[in-house]
Each structure stands twice: as structure tokens, then as C-alpha cells.
Scaffold this active site. Structure first.
Site, PDB file in Angstrom:
ATOM      1  N   LEU A 148     -11.328 -16.311  -1.209  1.00 50.56           N
ATOM      2  CA  LEU A 148     -12.549 -15.574  -1.565  1.00 50.56           C
ATOM      3  C   LEU A 148     -13.152 -14.920  -0.323  1.00 50.56           C
ATOM      4  O   LEU A 148     -14.314 -15.126   0.017  1.00 50.56           O
ATOM      5  CB  LEU A 148     -13.546 -16.523  -2.246  1.00 50.56           C
ATOM      6  CG  LEU A 148     -14.622 -15.859  -3.109  1.00 50.56           C
ATOM      7  CD1 LEU A 148     -13.998 -15.087  -4.259  1.00 50.56           C
ATOM      8  CD2 LEU A 148     -15.597 -16.900  -3.641  1.00 50.56           C
ATOM      9  N   ILE A 151     -11.920  -9.137   0.159  1.00 49.47           N
ATOM     10  CA  ILE A 151     -11.139  -8.594  -0.956  1.00 49.47           C
ATOM     11  C   ILE A 151     -11.342  -9.448  -2.205  1.00 49.47           C
ATOM     12  O   ILE A 151     -11.602  -8.933  -3.296  1.00 49.47           O
ATOM     13  CB  ILE A 151      -9.634  -8.525  -0.603  1.00 49.47           C
ATOM     14  CG1 ILE A 151      -9.399  -7.499   0.512  1.00 49.47           C
ATOM     15  CG2 ILE A 151      -8.799  -8.167  -1.831  1.00 49.47           C
ATOM     16  CD1 ILE A 151      -7.975  -7.502   1.060  1.00 49.47           C
ATOM     17  N   ARG A 227      -0.180 -10.096   0.887  1.00 49.10           N
ATOM     18  CA  ARG A 227       1.052  -9.954   1.645  1.00 49.10           C
ATOM     19  C   ARG A 227       2.188 -10.588   0.865  1.00 49.10           C
ATOM     20  O   ARG A 227       2.011 -11.651   0.262  1.00 49.10           O
ATOM     21  CB  ARG A 227       0.938 -10.673   3.001  1.00 49.10           C
ATOM     22  CG  ARG A 227       0.122  -9.945   4.031  1.00 49.10           C
ATOM     23  CD  ARG A 227       0.844  -8.701   4.552  1.00 49.10           C
ATOM     24  NE  ARG A 227       0.082  -8.063   5.608  1.00 49.10           N
ATOM     25  CZ  ARG A 227      -0.743  -7.042   5.420  1.00 49.10           C
ATOM     26  NH1 ARG A 227      -0.919  -6.540   4.212  1.00 49.10           N
ATOM     27  NH2 ARG A 227      -1.381  -6.504   6.456  1.00 49.10           N
ATOM     28  N   GLU A 256       9.465  -4.904   3.092  1.00 46.46           N
ATOM     29  CA  GLU A 256       8.933  -3.592   2.704  1.00 46.46           C
ATOM     30  C   GLU A 256       9.599  -2.511   3.531  1.00 46.46           C
ATOM     31  O   GLU A 256       9.736  -2.676   4.741  1.00 46.46           O
ATOM     32  CB  GLU A 256       7.409  -3.569   2.888  1.00 46.46           C
ATOM     33  CG  GLU A 256       6.733  -4.566   1.967  1.00 46.46           C
ATOM     34  CD  GLU A 256       5.213  -4.459   1.937  1.00 46.46           C
ATOM     35  OE1 GLU A 256       4.654  -3.551   2.570  1.00 46.46           O
ATOM     36  OE2 GLU A 256       4.588  -5.278   1.260  1.00 46.46           O
ATOM     37  N   HIS A 274       2.869  -0.699  -1.875  1.00 45.83           N
ATOM     38  CA  HIS A 274       1.854  -1.071  -0.872  1.00 45.83           C
ATOM     39  C   HIS A 274       0.833   0.050  -0.662  1.00 45.83           C
ATOM     40  O   HIS A 274       0.626   0.525   0.462  1.00 45.83           O
ATOM     41  CB  HIS A 274       2.503  -1.459   0.465  1.00 45.83           C
ATOM     42  CG  HIS A 274       1.623  -2.344   1.312  1.00 45.83           C
ATOM     43  ND1 HIS A 274       2.095  -3.207   2.255  1.00 45.83           N
ATOM     44  CD2 HIS A 274       0.269  -2.488   1.327  1.00 45.83           C
ATOM     45  CE1 HIS A 274       1.081  -3.851   2.841  1.00 45.83           C
ATOM     46  NE2 HIS A 274      -0.042  -3.414   2.287  1.00 45.83           N
TER      47      HIS A 274
END
Lengths: 335, 335
Positions: A148, A151, A227, A256, A274
Site C-alpha cells: 500500500l 501506487i 515488477r 522484458e 510495460h
């Protein structure tokens, strides 16, 4: 050394920064070949913080002083290792957490209300007079937020606007308008939608384990905007394939760019490249912080947004006063 | 006549209602052939209100008393024409406007944050190390709501949670926390995202005209969660093809199901098969109202949710007390 300080941009997708940086710096680009001729000139690396920092390269640049993350996250960088070598690390905190939260809600709606799948089906001629796609209402769906921080809070607030019922978990308790689950597994078990919104650290790799995925279950939706390394991706794919998990909506991946073939035939997924925090506005904000940090570093002034308040910025004649990140550390749990 | 009243379900996609209706009624299904043998038995039609009512069929059923719309909307039905023939019309108001608003926001995010297109690109191998998809932040985007009824208000409230700047237009002013534009074209010109949320009427066909579409412009996004007939679809497609309109996200179409071929090669679209209000929970609520309206009609009791307060329900021994819809007429503009 040249007249102007020299920089090395590490990742190809950061190439568009060149135009801005060249106004003040000599710019080298790693993917065009190792900059052997400029080894002694390069004083700063410009990186995307989610990629592992090439420590061999760092050690080959004797006058390197700064690792400048273009991004907010800096999980690819061992900050203590850098500090021990007199390298400062900066990043771009507080710029795009609301955009990431917007994207998380977009992923939830795209998955739950079948927007991505409905679009695909319609284009393929799958909408016929005797078919009617029924989707679950958002109302009353239980939204579990993992982490928390900035974001996570922004995700929770938006979830409430959709009449979702919010809960959260993080390793440390904090004041919040929503109840904290006793464990991550309990949160997953009591959630319809689980959103991963925590920071990636060395010790929370694979946090969303097979057990957590199975607790979320056959009706559950896992959303990851944080992530890729936080989720056991192999376990996730297996659970989606055999129905132990209902759906996944992912903006981040173990590797990625992720390989499209890895996801072929994996059902009930929404996958984005992403893009959560990569808005035009956020990129402008990140560019501004990058330029300010570079300018400060080369002027011997305090860095604008160094990583970690406790880290002394060595070799630059100044101490970093952490902004944003220090606050984020206080308010945001780091599971 | 048979012992039990007989019903005729008109649209194939309503076939799943059969199981519920058969517990109390004899059920005929129009797509299985015109029910000639039951012409004198059928007392009610069960319809989806967005489809034009077959008036020839209605006139061939001498004992028909009720047109029972499963849906909230009843734009396919000429209520005055029905009333003149002693036919009551019921519908299902107030059940799914929040779900429709959720879907509208899902469409906005899917289009603006490129969630549908990003998903497609990733699966097609379009995410590479040197590519980075940048999308606009939702923050500060101007959200224009066409028709501030129950759906429009719910869209506006959600837009605020995404830091959008809300405006609206409807033909009649009303108290609202958001400014009303002087004209629809002015709203379109001053909006980044225009959401069509008004009721379809005889006199607002093609309300979103070529002029409105061009006022929204090359950066604008048109979202339609109301009815296809409200938008000049031919003008819309032409504007998308040559870039006079930026994007469109549509849940409703001129003809439904829309032909997939119609949208092939039309760029920058997100298309869903009229799923906005079709949630599991809403369908349950609509089914309950349908059963209550049918029971009331055959018991000679006041209908639960007749269309229009001013319409006297004739031939059923009762006057309809309009609920929901009458209120919606007062609070919601009908452009």
C-alpha cells in the site's frame, strides 16, 4: 577528457533521450558498441532501473560518478554496491504512480469485463445473433492490494469508485482506510482481484508464489503493474493453463520484452508491454528530473532525487537529500 | 387458450430465459418459426428493447396484452403505437447503469492507454528492446458526457477518480457539479474524450453527426455505450479512416451483431459486443423485474416497472405506476 561531460545510455528504448541530452553532454549509446575510446570520459550512466546494471562495465569506467535512473524503480541496481564504489544513484520518484494505477484499473476492466477478449471475438466474427457475452459486475468484487505505497493507494481509491471492496497486505502495518490482511495468502484467498503494487527488492523475488496464486483461485484475477520478478511466472502460466487461476493481466514480466511465444495458448490473459507508467506526461517529468540530477551532479550541488536518504553521495562533493523516495519508504511497505 | 399463459420470446440471445419462464408459462421462440398454432394463446412478448418490434407480428396476435422488455432501453418499441392498441410495455430500469458506466471507463482506458492495441502488439511479437509504447496520461483529459442521466452521471463520477476534467451536454439544463456546454458541438470541440450516454429517441438518430465527430477531432476519442443509432456510423468510419477522428471505442452499433468485415482496416478502434450492461448481476436483476411484470400483468395487478408514467395500462385492469423510468425522465435529459 572532453570539454563536456560524457554520458552512456544503456538501454535501446531510451534512445529518444539522446536529442535532449546532446544539448549539454557527449552521449554514447551502449548498443552501438562498448565505448572503449571514451572509457575515461564517461562520468554518468543513464539507465532504466528495471534492468540489471552491468557491473563489469561499471568497473571499466574509472571516472564514473553517477548512475542516473530515468525511471522511478531502481531494482536492477545494487545501491549498496554502488555506494561502496563512490557512485551516486538517482531516480525519478513521485512522477507516475497515478498513471500506473490508472493502467491497473484499465487492466482489471479489460480482463473482468472482457474488453480485450470481446474485441478479439468481435473482430473474428464471433458475435452472432444467438450469442451474448455476460461478464461479472465490478460491484462488490474484492480488490486485494499487495503493497500500500503510492501506487497501491491510488489503485485502492480507484477501486472504490467502481464499488469494489478493498483490502490490502504489506509486511508492515500502517494507517489506512482499508483492512490489512494477516498474511499475503489470506489476502489472496479473500480477494477476487489481486493487484501487485509493491516495490521489488532482493528478498521478495517470487513473492506471488504458487501458493498465493492457488489461494486466489479459479475465479481470481492476478494483476501485476509492479515488477515481473515479484511473480513466479512459471507457476502463474501453469496455473492459468490448468484453471487453478482464473485470469491474469500483466504489464510487467520476468524478462522484458517478454517472448510472445511464451504466452501463446495461455488462456485468460491481458498482456501489455510495460506501459503502465510510460505516459507522455510522466516521461516529461522523468526527463526533467534526469536533467536536474545530471546538472546537479556535474555542478557539485545536492542531487535533486537521489536514491535513499541514508546514502551519502560520495565523490560528488555533496550529500543527497532524498526526496520522494524517502517519503515513499515511510508510507509504502516494501514486502 | 391453454391453462397457463403463453409467451413468445423474440430474440435468439434471450433463449436462456426459457428455463426460467417455462416454470410458469408456455414459452414459444420466434426463431423456431412463427407460432401459428399459438396465435390466440400468446399474451405477452419478451423482447430486447434495442430491436425494432415486428408490428405485423403484433397485429397477428389477437390476445396480446404486454410487451415485456428484458432490457432497460426500449427504443425499438413505439410506445404510443402500443398504447393505442391496448398494449402495456414494461422494461428493467435502474438495474445496470453503473455496470454500463464501468464498461465506458474500461473502453476509455483500453483506448487511451492502448491496452487492447498493446495486447495485440505484444502477442504479435511487436514488443522489442528498442520499442517503447508511450500513451497519454488520463490526468487532465477533458471528458465530455452526452446526456447526464443515470449512466452519464456514473461515467462522470468515475472520470473524476481518474483526474479527468468533466463537462456535459444535454438539451435541458439540470443541476450538476459539472459545467454544461452550450451545444453538443461545443462539448465535442472542448473534449478529449466524448462519451455517448443518452437515451435513443426517434428524434436523436445520428445525433453524433459528422460535424460533432470533426469537432472532437484528430486527437479525440468517441465512446458509445448507449445505442448505435445515435452515431452516424458511416461518417464515423470515414473519419477514423482518414484521421479526422483519433479513436473510437464502441459497445453498440447501428446493426447488431455488427459485421466484423465492416471494421476490418478501420484504425484506432476498440469494439465490444454490447456487453456494457450485460453483467451476471444485472441480468439477474432484469430477470427478476421481468418475472414480476409478467406476474402482475396476468394477475391484473399494477405493473412493477411500466414504461412511462403517463401511459395508462389498458386491457390489464390496472394503471401502471411508472417507477424508475419516470424518475429517469425527470433527472436525465433525452437529447
Amino acid at each position: 577528457m572532453t570539454q563536456r561531460p560524457a554520458l552512456l545510455i544503456m538501454q535501446r528504448h531510451l534512445a529518444p533521450l539522446t536529442a535532449f541530452l546532446e544539448s549539454q553532454y557527449d552521449v554514447y549509446r551502449f548498443w552501438e558498441g562498448p565505448p572503449r575510446e571514451a572509457e575515461h570520459d564517461i562520468q554518468a550512466l543513464v539507465v532504466a532501473g528495471e534492468f540489471p546494471l552491468d557491473t563489469h562495465l561499471v568497473e571499466s569506467l574509472p571516472n564514473l560518478r553517477l548512475i542516473a535512473c530515468f525511471t522511478s524503480g531502481y531494482d536492477g541496481i545494487d545501491v549498496d554496491w554502488c555506494r561502496a564504489r563512490g557512485l551516486a544513484v538517482t531516480h525519478a520518484p513521485g512522477v507516475n504512480h497515478e498513471d500506473v494505477a490508472d493502467h491497473a484499473l484499465g487492466l482489471i476492466l479489460a480482463a473482468r469485463r472482457q474488453i480485450a477478449a470481446g474485441d478479439r471475438a468481435l473482430r473474428a466474427g464471433g458475435w452472432t445473433a444467438d450469442s451474448k457475452l455476460i461478464t461479472p459486475s465490478m460491484k462488490g468484487q474484492r480488490l486485494g492490494v499487495v503493497g500500500l505505497g503510492a501506487i497501491g493507494e491510488a489503485v485502492a481509491r480507484r477501486g472504490e469508485a467502481f464499488r469494489m471492496q478493498v483490502g490490502w497486505w504489506g509486511p508492515r502495518d500502517k494507517e489506512a482506510p482499508w483492512p490489512r490482511a494477516e498474511t499475503l495468502e489470506a489476502l489472496a484467498r479473500d480477494s477476487d482481484v489481486l493487484v501487485v503494487a509493491c516495490r521489488a527488492e532482493d528478498d521478495n523475488r517470487g513473492l506471488i508464489s504458487r501458493e498465493v496464486i492457488e489461494a486466489l483461485g479459479p475465479q481470481g484475477l492476478l494483476v501485476n503493474v509492479a515488477r515481473g520478478q515479484l511473480v513466479d511466472e512459471t507457476a502463474l502460466i501453469a496455473a492459468l493453463r490448468d484453471g487453478r487461476l482464473g485470469q491474469a493481466a500483466l504489464d510487467v514480466f520476468e524478462d522484458e520484452p517478454t517472448d510472445a511465444a511464451r504466452w501463446a495458448g495461455v488462456p485468460n490473459t491481458v498482456l501489455t508491454p510495460h506501459t503502465g507508467g510510460a505516459t507522455t506526461e510522466a516521461v516529461q517529468g522523468m526527463l526533467m528530473l534526469l536533467m536536474q540530477n545530471l546538472a546537479a551532479a556535474f555542478a557539485g550541488e545536492p542531487l535533486k532525487t537521489p536514491v535513499k536518504t541514508e546514502a551519502r553521495v560520495q565523490g560528488l562533493g555533496a550529500r543527497g537529500e532524498g526526496q520522494g523516495m524517502g517519503q515513499a519508504s515511510k508510507t509504502g511497505p516494501r514486502p
